[in-house]
Design an enzyme around this catalytic site. Sequence first.
Site, short mmCIF file in Angstrom:
data_model
loop_
_atom_site.label_atom_id
_atom_site.label_comp_id
_atom_site.label_asym_id
_atom_site.label_seq_id
_atom_site.Cartn_x
_atom_site.Cartn_y
_atom_site.Cartn_z
N THR A 130 -7.19 -42.38 -37.57
CA THR A 130 -6.22 -41.33 -36.91
C THR A 130 -4.78 -42.01 -36.96
O THR A 130 -4.42 -42.75 -36.56
CB THR A 130 -6.55 -40.88 -35.66
OG1 THR A 130 -7.91 -40.57 -35.68
CG2 THR A 130 -5.77 -39.77 -35.07
N PRO A 132 -0.48 -40.33 -36.37
CA PRO A 132 0.22 -39.32 -35.30
C PRO A 132 0.37 -38.11 -35.83
O PRO A 132 0.02 -37.07 -35.39
CB PRO A 132 1.67 -40.08 -35.23
CG PRO A 132 1.34 -41.56 -35.40
CD PRO A 132 0.24 -41.65 -36.34
N GLY A 135 -5.02 -36.11 -38.36
CA GLY A 135 -6.28 -36.09 -37.44
C GLY A 135 -7.75 -35.95 -38.27
O GLY A 135 -8.14 -36.80 -39.18
N ILE A 161 -6.88 -45.12 -31.35
CA ILE A 161 -7.73 -45.87 -31.82
C ILE A 161 -8.58 -46.70 -30.76
O ILE A 161 -8.11 -47.49 -30.20
CB ILE A 161 -7.20 -47.04 -32.94
CG1 ILE A 161 -6.29 -46.34 -33.85
CG2 ILE A 161 -8.10 -47.89 -33.44
CD1 ILE A 161 -7.06 -45.33 -34.76
N THR A 162 -9.86 -46.55 -30.80
CA THR A 162 -10.85 -47.04 -29.93
C THR A 162 -11.24 -48.47 -30.23
O THR A 162 -11.24 -48.80 -31.38
CB THR A 162 -12.27 -46.19 -30.19
OG1 THR A 162 -11.70 -44.90 -29.85
CG2 THR A 162 -13.15 -46.64 -28.81
N GLY A 347 -22.43 -27.66 -6.58
CA GLY A 347 -21.43 -26.69 -5.73
C GLY A 347 -20.21 -27.79 -5.34
O GLY A 347 -19.72 -28.64 -6.35
N GLY A 348 -19.61 -27.83 -4.33
CA GLY A 348 -18.51 -28.61 -4.09
C GLY A 348 -18.89 -30.13 -4.27
O GLY A 348 -17.64 -30.79 -4.62
N GLU A 371 -15.62 -38.33 -34.21
CA GLU A 371 -16.53 -38.14 -35.40
C GLU A 371 -16.25 -36.87 -36.04
O GLU A 371 -17.31 -36.35 -36.74
CB GLU A 371 -18.00 -38.49 -35.04
CG GLU A 371 -18.05 -39.73 -34.28
CD GLU A 371 -17.53 -40.95 -35.13
OE1 GLU A 371 -17.73 -41.02 -36.38
OE2 GLU A 371 -17.07 -41.96 -34.58
#
Length: 390
Positions: A130, A132, A135, A161-162, A347-348, A371
């Site tokens: 990727t 800027p 993508g 980037i991971t 719920g909450g 991916e």
Amino acid sequence: MSEQPAVLGLTEDHHALRDVVRQFVDERVIPTVMEREEKDEYPADLIPEMAALGIMGMSVPEEYGGSDVDYISYGLVFEELARGWMGLASVVGSSASGAFLIARYGTEEQKRKYLPELAAGTRTSGIAMTEPSVGSDLKNIRLTAKRDGATYVLNGTKTMITQARHAAPLVVMVRTDPTAQPPHRGGMSLVLVEQDTPGYTIGRDIKKLGHKGLELCELTFEHAVIPAGQLLGDAEGQGFYQMMSALDRGRIYMAGASIGIARASLEAAARYAKQREAFGNPIADYQAVKLKLADMALRIDAARLLNINAAVKTQAEGRASVESAMAKVFASETCIQATLEAMRIHGGYGYTTEFPVERFYRDAPLMAIGEGMNDILMLSIADSVLARIR
């Protein structure tokens, strides 16, 4: 952990591997996941343990010290890892993608240099695509790698980037022939970039909603110089097709991980529904809750079967682009829906950090993005349908 129903296509070896990883997750990951999630620290301490179980070497052939598991096993391992912590699954998935590319396309010298250490967990890898302004449209990447004698000179940027701070090497997609038209036919290559490369800078960490425990970074290449021997393989111009094969495989990983998060959501919701009382009865007694649980279970099992189908075809034919896309899309959408329903059942309390469903809910959206965006994959699936129906 409740026992899962039998699944078509799984052998005794698949069950044995799944059970080993499940035990590791139950004993070493789940008890500490809330603390790890809060600290958002890279899980370096778990990597040697996973290497000892063969997890870090799943993409590495046995001759280089790996476990070289089949594609069904690959999906099952990520299902169990993500059930415990998606951050950990992402660490393994990023490294496995880099290792796969080196194992399939690397020169013998590159394989000997990197694969044994990747399998042993003393190295991890990752991939950088990727940019800027790029993508999903990988054909238009702008990072260039210009040959200069015995070196390549890289100029450009990557983003989001991971595992960039831990990948050694990072497999980077570049333009080696900016004049090639269309660019993906002969104009793109993959190179292996080490952390100490002159001119290569790892910039800021990008904060993210979920997938804690590993970094997401911006990268800058300013006249970054790498040896020509760091070109992946022995010829330029193959990068687009090399990366596409890795993404097909990565979609089996993403589908498996999506199933794992969805499973964890279902199990958490079912446990809570049996314990929580409303109007004098456990809420599990109420039809509205039962219908949610049933729908989650149905979709999870369907997603797993789709992923097994993609895995079987990939194992047999080498590529299964449509099937892996189908598995990834359906599993990730199932994941998103399951995490939301689990939160509603809680719920909450589901909106608090007292229960794990808020973490599942934060991790789920990326599964529809990583991916390959689901919308893009749906277009590819539609094109395959139109092509085969006359």
